[in-house]
Enzyme design. Structure first.
Site, mmCIF file in Angstrom:
data_model
loop_
_atom_site.group_PDB
_atom_site.id
_atom_site.type_symbol
_atom_site.label_atom_id
_atom_site.label_comp_id
_atom_site.label_asym_id
_atom_site.label_seq_id
_atom_site.Cartn_x
_atom_site.Cartn_y
_atom_site.Cartn_z
ATOM 1 N N GLY A 18 81.099 15.304 -19.402
ATOM 2 C CA GLY A 18 81.987 14.272 -19.950
ATOM 3 C C GLY A 18 81.237 13.329 -20.872
ATOM 4 O O GLY A 18 81.399 12.105 -20.794
ATOM 5 N N SER A 147 81.408 5.520 -7.409
ATOM 6 C CA SER A 147 82.208 4.374 -7.847
ATOM 7 C C SER A 147 82.299 3.331 -6.739
ATOM 8 O O SER A 147 82.286 3.669 -5.547
ATOM 9 C CB SER A 147 83.627 4.837 -8.181
ATOM 10 O OG SER A 147 84.467 3.726 -8.418
ATOM 11 N N TYR A 172 92.034 8.977 -6.066
ATOM 12 C CA TYR A 172 90.877 8.840 -6.953
ATOM 13 C C TYR A 172 89.678 8.301 -6.161
ATOM 14 O O TYR A 172 88.582 8.855 -6.216
ATOM 15 C CB TYR A 172 91.205 7.902 -8.120
ATOM 16 C CG TYR A 172 89.975 7.484 -8.892
ATOM 17 C CD1 TYR A 172 89.371 8.345 -9.805
ATOM 18 C CD2 TYR A 172 89.394 6.218 -8.698
ATOM 19 C CE1 TYR A 172 88.224 7.961 -10.499
ATOM 20 C CE2 TYR A 172 88.255 5.831 -9.391
ATOM 21 C CZ TYR A 172 87.681 6.703 -10.288
ATOM 22 O OH TYR A 172 86.542 6.328 -10.969
HETATM 23 N N1 LIG Z 1 84.582 2.819 -16.073
HETATM 24 C C1 LIG Z 1 84.398 2.322 -14.840
HETATM 25 O O1 LIG Z 1 84.529 1.106 -14.602
HETATM 26 C C2 LIG Z 1 83.980 3.224 -13.722
HETATM 27 C C3 LIG Z 1 83.798 2.648 -12.455
HETATM 28 C C4 LIG Z 1 83.350 3.456 -11.419
HETATM 29 C C5 LIG Z 1 83.090 4.788 -11.641
HETATM 30 N N2 LIG Z 1 83.306 5.330 -12.878
HETATM 31 C C6 LIG Z 1 83.003 6.751 -13.069
HETATM 32 O O2 LIG Z 1 82.198 6.921 -14.222
HETATM 33 C C7 LIG Z 1 82.498 8.164 -14.845
HETATM 34 C C8 LIG Z 1 82.820 7.956 -16.312
HETATM 35 O O3 LIG Z 1 83.903 7.042 -16.405
HETATM 36 P P1 LIG Z 1 84.426 6.504 -17.823
HETATM 37 O O4 LIG Z 1 85.037 5.169 -17.542
HETATM 38 O O5 LIG Z 1 83.373 6.626 -18.841
HETATM 39 O O6 LIG Z 1 85.617 7.546 -18.117
HETATM 40 P P2 LIG Z 1 86.263 7.993 -19.487
HETATM 41 O O7 LIG Z 1 85.942 7.051 -20.589
HETATM 42 O O8 LIG Z 1 87.698 8.269 -19.182
HETATM 43 O O9 LIG Z 1 85.526 9.373 -19.799
HETATM 44 C C9 LIG Z 1 85.679 10.438 -18.910
HETATM 45 C C10 LIG Z 1 84.987 11.668 -19.452
HETATM 46 O O10 LIG Z 1 85.230 12.744 -18.532
HETATM 47 C C11 LIG Z 1 85.737 13.846 -19.272
HETATM 48 N N3 LIG Z 1 86.575 14.752 -18.463
HETATM 49 C C12 LIG Z 1 87.750 14.482 -17.864
HETATM 50 N N4 LIG Z 1 88.238 15.593 -17.281
HETATM 51 C C13 LIG Z 1 87.348 16.588 -17.513
HETATM 52 C C14 LIG Z 1 87.299 17.964 -17.199
HETATM 53 N N5 LIG Z 1 88.283 18.571 -16.518
HETATM 54 N N6 LIG Z 1 86.221 18.687 -17.589
HETATM 55 C C15 LIG Z 1 85.234 18.096 -18.295
HETATM 56 N N7 LIG Z 1 85.237 16.797 -18.653
HETATM 57 C C16 LIG Z 1 86.287 16.057 -18.269
HETATM 58 C C17 LIG Z 1 86.533 13.214 -20.404
HETATM 59 O O11 LIG Z 1 86.791 14.171 -21.414
HETATM 60 P P3 LIG Z 1 88.066 14.029 -22.390
HETATM 61 O O12 LIG Z 1 87.669 13.059 -23.458
HETATM 62 O O13 LIG Z 1 88.262 15.420 -22.884
HETATM 63 O O14 LIG Z 1 89.211 13.526 -21.552
HETATM 64 C C18 LIG Z 1 85.558 12.124 -20.809
HETATM 65 O O15 LIG Z 1 84.526 12.664 -21.590
HETATM 66 C C19 LIG Z 1 83.651 8.775 -14.040
HETATM 67 O O16 LIG Z 1 83.120 9.691 -13.111
HETATM 68 C C20 LIG Z 1 84.252 7.589 -13.314
HETATM 69 O O17 LIG Z 1 84.873 7.970 -12.118
HETATM 70 C C21 LIG Z 1 83.741 4.571 -13.918
#
Ligand SMILES: NC(=O)c1ccc[n+]([C@@H]2O[C@H](COP(=O)([O-])OP(=O)(O)OC[C@H]3O[C@@H](n4cnc5c(N)ncnc54)[C@H](OP(=O)(O)O)[C@@H]3O)[C@@H](O)[C@H]2O)c1
Length: 310
Positions: A18, A147, A172
């Site tokens: 991702g 998370s 989630y």
């Molecule tokens: N942001 C926060 O505050 C937060 C807090 C706690 C934990 N997290 C964790 O941190 C990680 C990244 O979060 P983020 O906020 O950066 O999320 P994000 O901006 O939504 O990015 C998610 C990434 O995952 C990819 N993805 C989704 N489904 C997929 C699949 N089936 N196969 C391959 N790639 C896939 C997306 O690709 P597409 O562009 O193609 O959709 C995107 O590149 C996640 O694991 C999330 O649970 C985030």
């Protein structure tokens, strides 16, 4: 040795799942500055190409590759790992994730609940398929991105896929807890076996797009969006900052298997520091049952593959 963000990793290869958006993008950008080859695992080749172009604008000598990766479809993962075409992998960052808000439960091609399938099962199986090349690196690292949402959740081992009671936010949070339980259990199994592969667990805190620097044309913010996001900066941070725990877990030689790293300020924002995991994240009984169920659902076992690699 004190942590130096400028640590070099020339000759090493890191895979980030991702990596075309959000925290994964910033982790790839920051890791590219280390001199390592960074492989972007993404389900959309166009977005991956764009991310590589944007990284190269900031890190002109970046060594980048991309491979197709759809974590929601287990049948595609062997081909994904074949596409890597490398003999050893120094770190994999299990970053990709989805948070669905629709009230309707969705399933993966294999019929598994989609968040559990993508966030947990897909990464569980990916590590199994990567095991031979992770074991071939002198000190391979598996970095699981958990998370803070996992703090308040507990797994229902009788309903891992929320078939009986589906609530998107809870499902989630449980999928992230499953990932963290996996990361700590992998560490226990690796250490019991005397493996040189490490399993490190991180979380990014609360990381918002609105607090992240723009990376046009991959993503940008209007002035209004930036201003609206500013008050949140008191307690949360941007995705570039959320990526720092990941980058440090990949590069810092002082970080060892089984550690949990996250942002310093209330676990929500700021520089990475080592945290004490909540007991329910490390519970061996729950982790063992989750591992057996995950292995049955995916048909693979990461630990078997790591330890049975010659
Ligand atoms: N942001 C926060 O505050 C937060 C807090 C706690 C934990 N997290 C964790 O941190 C990680 C990244 O979060 P983020 O906020 O950066 O999320 P994000 O901006 O939504 O990015 C998610 C990434 O995952 C990819 N993805 C989704 N489904 C997929 C699949 N089936 N196969 C391959 N790639 C896939 C997306 O690709 P597409 O562009 O193609 O959709 C995107 O590149 C996640 O694991 C999330 O649970 C985030």
């Amino acid at each position: 040795m004190t942590w130096q963000s400028g640590l070099r990793a020339d000759g090493k290869t890191f895979l980030v799942t991702g990596a075309n958006a959000g925290i994964g993008y910033f982790a790839a950008e920051q890791l590219a500055a280390s001199g390592a080859t960074v492989v972007l695992g993404c389900r959309d080749s166009g977005k991956a190409e764009l991310a590589m172009r944007v990284i190269r604008e900031r890190v002109p000598d970046a060594r980048l590759r991309r491979i197709p990766l759809d974590l929601s479809d287990l049948s595609t993962l062997p081909a994904t790992v074949d596409a890597l075409a490398i003999d050893s992998l120094h770190a994999v960052v299990l970053n990709a994730g989805i948070l669905l808000s629709d009230p309707a439960r969705r399933v993966s091609p294999q019929g598994h609940e989609l968040m559990f399938a993508t966030n947990h099962l897909g990464h569980f199986a990916l590590v199994a398929h990567l095991a031979p090349i992770l074991s071939a690196a002198p000190a391979g690292r598996v970095i699981t991105v958990g998370s803070f949402a996992a703090r308040s959740e507990r797994l229902d081992l009788a309903d891992l896929q929320s078939e009986h009671d589906y609530r998107p936010k809870r499902t989630y949070g449980r999928s992230k807890l499953a990932q963290m339980l996996f990361g700590f259990e992998l560490d226990r199994r690796l250490r019991a076996h005397g493996s040189t592969t490490a399993s490190i667990i991180v979380h990014p805190g609360g990381a918002l797009d609105s607090l992240s620097p723009a990376r046009p044309p991959l993503f940008s913010r209007t002035t209004a969006q930036r201003l609206r996001g500013l008050p949140a900066n008191i307690v949360l941070h941007g995705k570039h900052s959320g990526a720092q725990s990941i980058v440090r877990a990949v590069l810092d030689p002082e970080i060892t298997s089984g550690q949990l790293w996250g942002p310093r300020v209330f676990g929500l924002r700021g520089q990475p520091h080592q945290e004490s995991p909540h007991p329910h994240m490390t519970d061996p009984g729950t982790a063992t049952q989750l591992w057996s169920a995950s292995s049955a659902l995916t048909g693979v076992d990461p630990f078997d593959r790591i330890t049975n690699t010659p």
